[in-house]
Design a protein around this motif. Sequence first.
Motif, mmCIF file in Angstrom:
data_model
loop_
_atom_site.group_PDB
_atom_site.id
_atom_site.type_symbol
_atom_site.label_atom_id
_atom_site.label_comp_id
_atom_site.label_asym_id
_atom_site.label_seq_id
_atom_site.Cartn_x
_atom_site.Cartn_y
_atom_site.Cartn_z
ATOM 1 N N ALA A 64 0.836 -1.199 0.000
ATOM 2 C CA ALA A 64 0.000 0.000 0.000
ATOM 3 C C ALA A 64 0.874 1.254 0.000
ATOM 4 O O ALA A 64 0.626 2.200 -0.756
ATOM 5 N N THR A 65 1.928 1.238 0.827
ATOM 6 C CA THR A 65 2.830 2.386 0.877
ATOM 7 C C THR A 65 3.463 2.627 -0.483
ATOM 8 O O THR A 65 3.533 3.756 -0.962
ATOM 9 N N LEU A 113 2.327 1.671 -3.435
ATOM 10 C CA LEU A 113 1.301 2.146 -4.375
ATOM 11 C C LEU A 113 1.010 3.624 -4.152
ATOM 12 O O LEU A 113 0.909 4.412 -5.090
ATOM 13 N N PHE A 114 0.881 3.984 -2.877
ATOM 14 C CA PHE A 114 0.552 5.375 -2.571
ATOM 15 C C PHE A 114 1.659 6.301 -3.073
ATOM 16 O O PHE A 114 1.393 7.309 -3.721
ATOM 17 N N LEU A 149 8.135 11.302 1.647
ATOM 18 C CA LEU A 149 7.500 10.089 2.164
ATOM 19 C C LEU A 149 8.438 8.888 2.010
ATOM 20 O O LEU A 149 8.556 8.053 2.910
ATOM 21 N N VAL A 192 11.689 8.966 1.976
ATOM 22 C CA VAL A 192 12.749 9.096 2.971
ATOM 23 C C VAL A 192 12.263 8.613 4.328
ATOM 24 O O VAL A 192 12.943 7.865 5.033
ATOM 25 N N VAL A 193 11.038 9.014 4.687
ATOM 26 C CA VAL A 193 10.518 8.654 6.010
ATOM 27 C C VAL A 193 10.360 7.140 6.142
ATOM 28 O O VAL A 193 10.745 6.542 7.150
ATOM 29 N N VAL A 194 9.809 6.495 5.096
ATOM 30 C CA VAL A 194 9.645 5.038 5.156
ATOM 31 C C VAL A 194 11.013 4.363 5.257
ATOM 32 O O VAL A 194 11.207 3.424 6.018
ATOM 33 N N ASP A 195 11.984 4.888 4.498
ATOM 34 C CA ASP A 195 13.334 4.305 4.536
ATOM 35 C C ASP A 195 14.002 4.475 5.892
ATOM 36 O O ASP A 195 14.871 3.689 6.268
ATOM 37 N N LEU A 196 13.598 5.517 6.621
ATOM 38 C CA LEU A 196 14.207 5.740 7.941
ATOM 39 C C LEU A 196 13.948 4.569 8.880
ATOM 40 O O LEU A 196 14.736 4.305 9.788
ATOM 41 N N LEU A 197 12.838 3.850 8.659
ATOM 42 C CA LEU A 197 12.546 2.686 9.504
ATOM 43 C C LEU A 197 13.693 1.690 9.450
ATOM 44 O O LEU A 197 13.941 0.975 10.415
ATOM 45 N N ALA A 221 16.748 2.451 9.309
ATOM 46 C CA ALA A 221 17.924 2.966 10.006
ATOM 47 C C ALA A 221 17.867 2.694 11.506
ATOM 48 O O ALA A 221 18.875 2.815 12.192
ATOM 49 N N VAL A 222 16.695 2.333 12.012
ATOM 50 C CA VAL A 222 16.590 2.060 13.448
ATOM 51 C C VAL A 222 17.187 0.688 13.734
ATOM 52 O O VAL A 222 16.794 -0.298 13.129
ATOM 53 N N ILE A 271 7.251 -4.414 11.182
ATOM 54 C CA ILE A 271 7.760 -3.042 11.066
ATOM 55 C C ILE A 271 9.165 -3.063 10.469
ATOM 56 O O ILE A 271 9.525 -2.228 9.641
ATOM 57 N N LEU A 283 9.226 -3.802 6.686
ATOM 58 C CA LEU A 283 8.468 -2.839 5.877
ATOM 59 C C LEU A 283 9.342 -2.054 4.896
ATOM 60 O O LEU A 283 9.014 -1.988 3.709
ATOM 61 N N VAL A 289 -5.649 2.655 0.790
ATOM 62 C CA VAL A 289 -4.209 2.693 0.496
ATOM 63 C C VAL A 289 -3.550 3.853 1.249
ATOM 64 O O VAL A 289 -2.500 3.692 1.878
ATOM 65 N N LEU A 292 -3.413 2.944 4.987
ATOM 66 C CA LEU A 292 -2.359 1.984 5.310
ATOM 67 C C LEU A 292 -0.985 2.672 5.290
ATOM 68 O O LEU A 292 -0.108 2.349 6.084
ATOM 69 N N THR A 293 -0.813 3.611 4.361
ATOM 70 C CA THR A 293 0.449 4.350 4.333
ATOM 71 C C THR A 293 0.617 5.135 5.632
ATOM 72 O O THR A 293 1.703 5.184 6.208
ATOM 73 N N LEU A 352 3.539 4.864 9.007
ATOM 74 C CA LEU A 352 4.343 5.924 9.603
ATOM 75 C C LEU A 352 4.206 5.967 11.125
ATOM 76 O O LEU A 352 5.028 6.570 11.808
ATOM 77 N N LEU A 382 7.247 4.555 13.328
ATOM 78 C CA LEU A 382 8.431 5.430 13.324
ATOM 79 C C LEU A 382 8.213 6.609 14.261
ATOM 80 O O LEU A 382 9.084 6.945 15.076
ATOM 81 N N ILE A 431 23.335 7.126 13.698
ATOM 82 C CA ILE A 431 22.987 6.404 12.474
ATOM 83 C C ILE A 431 22.192 7.295 11.523
ATOM 84 O O ILE A 431 22.424 7.295 10.312
ATOM 85 N N ARG A 479 22.643 10.220 1.896
ATOM 86 C CA ARG A 479 21.651 10.689 0.916
ATOM 87 C C ARG A 479 22.083 11.995 0.269
ATOM 88 O O ARG A 479 21.893 12.215 -0.919
#
Lengths: 329, 290
Positions: free
Chosen positions: A106-107, A109-110, A123, A125-130, A132-133, A185, A188, B24, B27-28, B32, B35, B273, B281
């Motif tokens: 879904a992420t 697709l969005f 968006l 970048v934010v998803v990719d940050l997960l 990095a944890v 998580i 993801l 959709v 779910l997005t 989030l 995080l 990190i 980036r």
Amino acid sequence: MEAGTITPAGERSSALHRSPAARLPDRALKWGLTALSLGVIVLIAYFFIRLIVESEPVFQQVGVVNYLFSADWVPSKELYGALPLLAGTLITSAIALLLGIPVAVATALFITELAPRRIRGPLTVVVDLLAAVPSVVYGLWGFFFLIPKLKPAEQWLADTFSFVPFVGGTVTGPNYFVAGLILAIMILPIASAISREVISTVPPEHKEAALALGATRWETIRMAVLPYARGGIAGGAMLGLGRAIGETIAVTLVIGNAPVIGDSIFQQGYTLAAVIANEFGEAASNELHRAALIGAGLVLFVLTLGVNGVARAFVVRAERGRRPAGMAA
Amino acid sequence: MSSVAFAPVSARRRRTDKLARASVALLTGVALVPLALILYYLVKQGIGAISLDFFTTDPTGSFLGDPGGIKSAILGTVLMVGLAAAVAVPVGVGVAVWLVEFGRASKLAHAVRYFIDVMTGVPSIVFGLFVYITLVIGGAGGSSFAAWKGSTALALLMLPIVTRSAEVVLLLVPDALREAAYALGAPRWKVVFRVVLPTALPGIVTGVLLAVARAAGETAPLLFTAAAVNATAFNYNDSMNSLPMLIFKNVGQAQDRLVTIAWGAALTLVAMILMLTLLARLIQRRSRLS
């Protein structure tokens, strides 16, 4: 030799002529790098062999079949049946896939199809940050936040849906579900990144054709985008599965570390990776126990090897389908 | 005139479309939430632990008294990841150069790519196990647990990340650049070191930073290779503390002050990190390739 060259003999050597000494660095570079690359293959092969050799005592003592399919893991009594660990690894990974993949797709697709262009980059970048944890931070958060906060909700779920197999009963704090949720998580970002990559390669013509035929945005996604990207999404999911199977520290902190097969997903369990992390200290002096844990590592290695192999096949096939030349229609 | 050709989209289809798009998006949003929650809790629980003393004193190991700071853990992480990078980066980039410049589509290159892929998939704890089997049990270097053994496990973890990312960037270097250098009479090694590598450098650095960020957060490979101690150590042949190990050790303690230290250390680690990731980036965006 000299007769064949264009420059007359005796004149200054051209760039095409290089003395053996001058060629030496080139040869050294080539063979040095080849040796390095061969070294990688040798290392991994050696790695695999050592895992087999070092875990051999346990397979000799209890037998391969018994090790994999007997359910008693009691190191103090020299009982090494890894079934509860294997089951725990598979159960938590399955939960992770069920929860994580729909959200990841879904992420993707969005981000690729629906979101306004301006927010796509941020968006992503934010998803990719997960990713990095660190694992141990997920574990810390799961241990002190997720387990206590989630328990009432889990109990409600267990009571309401007790007719569903593997759901009812009492909820323990650390359990398969919490571990699966944390793994969801954690996988993801990778699953989402690969889905995103595949979805963004869907030819615009396919989407335009669907839209021109009067399809709505969702119908376009369902009939043009998803069928095209299916293989790649499956590959991303498998790569996520590989991650989930091998994840150690986060799971160790939230699964309860009880070598039993719980009756429901809200009960404690153990995984292959967690048992290695936990019991290695005490196993240092006991050769059989140590071999049993290395055996767990071997099973883990083979599992991830298989899963990643399938994932790669999916992704490679999806990539091949992408090439314009390979497209039939 | 044109309205004849287009029947309006039926209400049912329109509803399905809206509902699906809303799900959709929802779910997005769900993706989030974790995080946001993690970062919020990290800051909320960790900020209290942070002071100048926190960074400049070693953990004391005292259960009831003053738990001390995290100096040895920060230094240990920097030292061990540094050594790991010093090994993994030249080897990883070297293998990538071989794959792109020499191996190309040969059988051996396919095999090497396959094994690098295998390495990518190996769980980090299994790398720890491997180093334990080969170096710790045998007591290589006259010690059982040692920082350099932890670095070895981390280097194994970083190698495939460095190689894959470097290979992707090296493939992006235009062949015209190589050909121009050859046409000027440059030998192969000069083309590699003076043309190909400098062109690909930003991309390679990005991959290296991401690999370093990944290694810095790993606990599992250090568990039974470098172990953990309280005091600051500079000798690679001794056990060394690290941020992930310190967090892992303190989570299990039924002592609020030690848990607070764990949160503070986690906040520090995540901040380190994130900075590396963002830097990576930034460099990637500046690069002329890609």
